[in-house]
Scaffold this active site. Structure first.
Site, short mmCIF file in Angstrom:
data_model
loop_
_atom_site.label_atom_id
_atom_site.label_comp_id
_atom_site.label_asym_id
_atom_site.label_seq_id
_atom_site.Cartn_x
_atom_site.Cartn_y
_atom_site.Cartn_z
N HIS A 153 0.83 -1.20 0.00
CA HIS A 153 0.00 0.00 0.00
C HIS A 153 0.87 1.26 0.00
O HIS A 153 1.94 1.30 0.62
CB HIS A 153 -0.91 0.03 1.23
CG HIS A 153 -2.12 -0.84 1.10
ND1 HIS A 153 -3.04 -0.70 0.09
CD2 HIS A 153 -2.57 -1.88 1.88
CE1 HIS A 153 -4.01 -1.60 0.24
NE2 HIS A 153 -3.74 -2.34 1.30
N CYS B 107 -0.07 2.51 -4.63
CA CYS B 107 -0.90 3.67 -4.94
C CYS B 107 -0.14 4.96 -4.61
O CYS B 107 0.74 4.98 -3.74
CB CYS B 107 -2.19 3.64 -4.11
SG CYS B 107 -3.26 2.22 -4.43
#
Length: 353
Positions: free
Chosen positions: A156, A212
């Site tokens: 992430h 991301c």
């Protein structure tokens, strides 16, 4: 016994090697002196408080002197956030695939690769904030001209408000270690200070970041964008504050999964066995298909792979729409990014690790 001390200048945590009474910080280069190690406190009894094995991150990898192409060293992080609401399917696959690529395609010695995943039993090989920080410092410690370094991260990524005025969009990009909820994220300012700024002349670092909001996660000064004429051109992202975000003479080139305002995806939302990060998949696929000639060709191939990786993306999006009641988007809405510490001709510069 290893002793943890804080840098006397920037207060970064450092691990003092046995019998040493000083250590140089890889971030600010300050030398920290400690008391005579003969008088350091003894380790607690292993029968009552067993200690983990010594960290492997204090010294450069052992081996023969640098060869013609220099030493090769890599840190690979795959964070799956297992058994949490943030769990990802493909990150450990990404780590395993990247290690295989580096060993078998680019001749990286396995002994010179540190892999951090939640599958590791060694407590120092799990992708916690502290371990990722230590691994990044190990990556650049003692590097010499001719060395080739690789940092790969799959997990992430996020953003947080910029607090020092060095971001064009007002947000810092971050990486999320496995314990980010309790220990916090790793901010791009720290990543830049740890593995970018210390690099001396003659050392090359490639970063491959599959997360991301990762477009400028190394805080490099130049971002490669397609202009209106359909040609790649460099945007100057040097902070207006004048803060230096480049290297100490070395070369850093980063491929990231998407722009700062985009999110990254797995190649399959339907299979946990075959799932990988779309960006890692596109990077490896471009190399295996022979497109890794120049950096421009590499970037074109990666973007093409992302667009084509999900011809079943229509099906994936349709299933998502039916399950969530959302709208049908189709395809993977991400675009791999290229950043560097210095602008160069992406159409002429050969890709090499």
């Amino acid at each position: 016994m290893l002793m943890l001390v804080n840098c006397s200048k920037c207060h970064a945590p450092l691990q003092l090697p046995p019998a040493a009474n000083s250590i140089r910080c890889v971030l600010c280069q300050a030398i920290t002196f400690v008391a005579d190690p003969r008088y350091l406190p003894l380790a607690p009894s292993s029968s009552t408080h067993p200690l983990p094995p010594p960290s492997p991150y204090n010294h450069a990898p052992t081996g023969p002197p640098p060869q013609v192409h220099g030493r090769k060293r890599a840190v690979i992080c795959g964070v799956s956030y297992k058994n949490t609401r943030y769990e990802l399917n493909g990150c450990i696959n990404d780590a395993n695939c990247m290690k295989f690529l580096l060993v078998h395609r680019f001749n990286f010695p396995e002994s010179s690769i540190i892999t951090l995943t939640e599958e590791e039993t060694d407590p120092y090989k799990r992708p916690t904030k502290r371990n990722i920080r230590m691994a990044m410092r190990w990556l650049v410690q003692g590097c010499q001209p001719g060395d080739s370094l690789v940092f790969h991260y799959s997990g992430h990524g996020s953003q947080q408000k910029d607090d020092n005025g060095d971001e064009v969009d007002g947000y810092d990009e971050t990486l999320c270690p496995s314990d980010f909820e309790s220990q916090g994220m790793i901010v791009d300012d720290e990543i830049n200070a740890t593995i970018v700024r210390p690099l001396p002349h003659g050392v090359k670092l490639h970063a491959i970041v599959d997360a991301c909001h990762s477009g400028t996660v190394l805080d490099l000064p130049f971002l490669c964008k397609m202009n209106r004429k359909g040609r790649y051109a460099w945007e100057d992202h040097r902070p207006r504050t004048g803060m230096w975000k480049g290297t100490n003479g070395g070369e850093v080139i980063s491929f990231s999964g998407c722009a700062d305002d985009q999110t990254s995806a797995d190649t399959s939302a339907l299979s946990k066995i075959t799932s990988t990060g779309a960006m890692t998949y596109s990077f490896i696929e471009a190399i295996e298909r022979g497109h890794a000639t120049t950096y421009g060709n590499m970037l074109n191939a990666m973007r093409s792979n992302i667009r084509n990786a999900d011809e079943g993306g229509f099906v994936t999006s349709l299933i998502t729409m039916l399950l969530t009641g959302g709208s049908l988007g189709g395809g993977l809405r991400q675009e791999p990014q290229l950043t560097a510490n210095e602008a160069f001709d992406v159409y002429r510069k050969p890709f090499s690790i």
